[in-house]
Design a protein around this motif. Structure first.
Motif, PDB file in Angstrom:
ATOM      1  N   UNK A 272     -40.037  21.657   4.413  1.00  0.00           N
ATOM      2  CA  UNK A 272     -41.447  21.249   4.385  1.00  0.00           C
ATOM      3  C   UNK A 272     -41.543  19.727   4.313  1.00  0.00           C
ATOM      4  N   UNK A 273     -40.399  19.027   4.513  1.00  0.00           N
ATOM      5  CA  UNK A 273     -40.366  17.560   4.489  1.00  0.00           C
ATOM      6  C   UNK A 273     -41.073  16.964   5.698  1.00  0.00           C
ATOM      7  N   UNK A 274     -41.090  17.686   6.820  1.00  0.00           N
ATOM      8  CA  UNK A 274     -41.638  17.180   8.084  1.00  0.00           C
ATOM      9  C   UNK A 274     -42.906  17.954   8.417  1.00  0.00           C
ATOM     10  N   UNK A 275     -43.936  17.205   8.816  1.00  0.00           N
ATOM     11  CA  UNK A 275     -45.174  17.842   9.272  1.00  0.00           C
ATOM     12  C   UNK A 275     -45.433  17.410  10.715  1.00  0.00           C
TER      13      UNK A 275
ATOM     14  N   UNK B  80     -31.946  10.509   6.310  1.00  0.00           N
ATOM     15  CA  UNK B  80     -32.207  11.945   6.334  1.00  0.00           C
ATOM     16  C   UNK B  80     -32.417  12.345   7.788  1.00  0.00           C
ATOM     17  N   UNK B  81     -31.905  13.506   8.157  1.00  0.00           N
ATOM     18  CA  UNK B  81     -32.015  13.950   9.545  1.00  0.00           C
ATOM     19  C   UNK B  81     -32.675  15.321   9.608  1.00  0.00           C
ATOM     20  N   UNK B  82     -33.482  15.481  10.632  1.00  0.00           N
ATOM     21  CA  UNK B  82     -34.215  16.732  10.837  1.00  0.00           C
ATOM     22  C   UNK B  82     -34.198  17.040  12.326  1.00  0.00           C
ATOM     23  N   UNK B  83     -34.594  18.256  12.674  1.00  0.00           N
ATOM     24  CA  UNK B  83     -34.793  18.643  14.076  1.00  0.00           C
ATOM     25  C   UNK B  83     -36.109  19.381  14.183  1.00  0.00           C
ATOM     26  N   UNK B  84     -36.874  19.034  15.201  1.00  0.00           N
ATOM     27  CA  UNK B  84     -38.118  19.733  15.513  1.00  0.00           C
ATOM     28  C   UNK B  84     -37.853  20.541  16.779  1.00  0.00           C
ATOM     29  N   UNK B  85     -38.074  21.846  16.708  1.00  0.00           N
ATOM     30  CA  UNK B  85     -37.874  22.709  17.871  1.00  0.00           C
ATOM     31  C   UNK B  85     -39.219  22.989  18.509  1.00  0.00           C
ATOM     32  N   UNK B  86     -39.314  22.719  19.808  1.00  0.00           N
ATOM     33  CA  UNK B  86     -40.514  23.004  20.584  1.00  0.00           C
ATOM     34  C   UNK B  86     -40.132  24.105  21.559  1.00  0.00           C
ATOM     35  N   UNK B  87     -40.835  25.236  21.461  1.00  0.00           N
ATOM     36  CA  UNK B  87     -40.477  26.397  22.269  1.00  0.00           C
ATOM     37  C   UNK B  87     -41.660  26.876  23.110  1.00  0.00           C
TER      38      UNK B  87
ATOM     39  N   UNK C 150     -34.932  13.981  14.528  1.00  0.00           N
ATOM     40  CA  UNK C 150     -35.799  13.083  13.759  1.00  0.00           C
ATOM     41  C   UNK C 150     -34.929  12.431  12.693  1.00  0.00           C
ATOM     42  N   UNK C 151     -34.993  11.106  12.606  1.00  0.00           N
ATOM     43  CA  UNK C 151     -34.201  10.365  11.633  1.00  0.00           C
ATOM     44  C   UNK C 151     -35.142   9.594  10.713  1.00  0.00           C
TER      45      UNK C 151
ATOM     46  N   UNK D 268     -20.685  11.823  18.454  1.00  0.00           N
ATOM     47  CA  UNK D 268     -21.400  11.184  17.354  1.00  0.00           C
ATOM     48  C   UNK D 268     -22.809  10.927  17.858  1.00  0.00           C
ATOM     49  N   UNK D 269     -23.789  11.226  17.053  1.00  0.00           N
ATOM     50  CA  UNK D 269     -25.175  11.100  17.496  1.00  0.00           C
ATOM     51  C   UNK D 269     -25.533   9.645  17.768  1.00  0.00           C
ATOM     52  N   UNK D 270     -26.378   9.448  18.763  1.00  0.00           N
ATOM     53  CA  UNK D 270     -26.834   8.108  19.125  1.00  0.00           C
ATOM     54  C   UNK D 270     -27.749   7.592  18.024  1.00  0.00           C
ATOM     55  N   UNK D 271     -27.586   6.359  17.648  1.00  0.00           N
ATOM     56  CA  UNK D 271     -28.356   5.841  16.527  1.00  0.00           C
ATOM     57  C   UNK D 271     -29.023   4.512  16.800  1.00  0.00           C
ATOM     58  N   UNK D 272     -29.784   4.072  15.848  1.00  0.00           N
ATOM     59  CA  UNK D 272     -30.521   2.834  15.945  1.00  0.00           C
ATOM     60  C   UNK D 272     -29.765   1.672  15.322  1.00  0.00           C
ATOM     61  N   UNK D 273     -28.650   1.931  14.668  1.00  0.00           N
ATOM     62  CA  UNK D 273     -27.899   0.880  13.997  1.00  0.00           C
ATOM     63  C   UNK D 273     -26.667   0.568  14.821  1.00  0.00           C
ATOM     64  N   UNK D 274     -26.449  -0.720  15.068  1.00  0.00           N
ATOM     65  CA  UNK D 274     -25.255  -1.123  15.794  1.00  0.00           C
ATOM     66  C   UNK D 274     -24.385  -1.916  14.831  1.00  0.00           C
TER      67      UNK D 274
END
Length: 162
Positions: free
Chosen positions: A11-14, A43-50, A73-74, A137-143
């Protein structure tokens, strides 16, 4: 679990709208928010759109392929720090193995990984550049600022077939 995703409801993501209809060539925005504050690590999340199946019509036959998207979602931590380390260098059953670990607070993507085998005089006897087919490894925003990690594994004579 060996790099596998561990998915649990949260319930962390709306998000809004929870249900929408799209016509051909139509676009819609989905608004996403979080109800938890940033913490010390990402923290990492995934939103599934079906896509929901259409209402069945009498006499209709055939195979239907429905779309399902998984959107990562990061949530950035309070302090963003990418930190790569090389661990557990070893020769196992004639193969050189190691772990690329992340001891930072966010995910990162290595730009390249190169492994060199040197003889006793320091001359390169074998070299291999590893690519995306070897690791994930997941693509990220930090280099990580052009950091070069170097570790050495001393091997006994003859361990590499020489």
């Amino acid at each position: 679990l060996a790099g596998e995703m561990q998915l649990t409801p949260t319930k962390d993501v709306i998000f809004f709208p929870a249900l929408l209809t799209l016509g051909p060539r139509e676009e819609r925005n989905i608004r996403i928010g979080v109800v938890v504050p940033p913490g010390p690590v990402e923290k990492t999340y995934r939103l599934f759109v079906e896509e929901l199946p259409p209402v069945e019509k009498p006499g209709q036959t055939g195979v239907q392929v429905l779309t399902r998207m998984s959107i990562p979602i990061f949530l950035d931590p309070t302090v963003k720090k990418g930190q790569a380390t090389i661990k557990d260098l070893a020769l196992r059953d004639g193969a050189f193995v190691f772990h690329l670990a992340n001891s930072g607070t966010v995910h990162f993507t290595p730009q390249s990984i190169r492994v060199r085998a040197l003889d006793a005089s320091g001359a390169v006897v074998a070299e291999k550049k590893l690519g995306d087919e070897i690791f994930y490894i997941m693509i990220g925003a930090v280099q990580i600022e052009k950091t070069a990690l170097t570790e050495r594994l001393q091997t006994p004579a003859g361990a590499c077939g020489q």
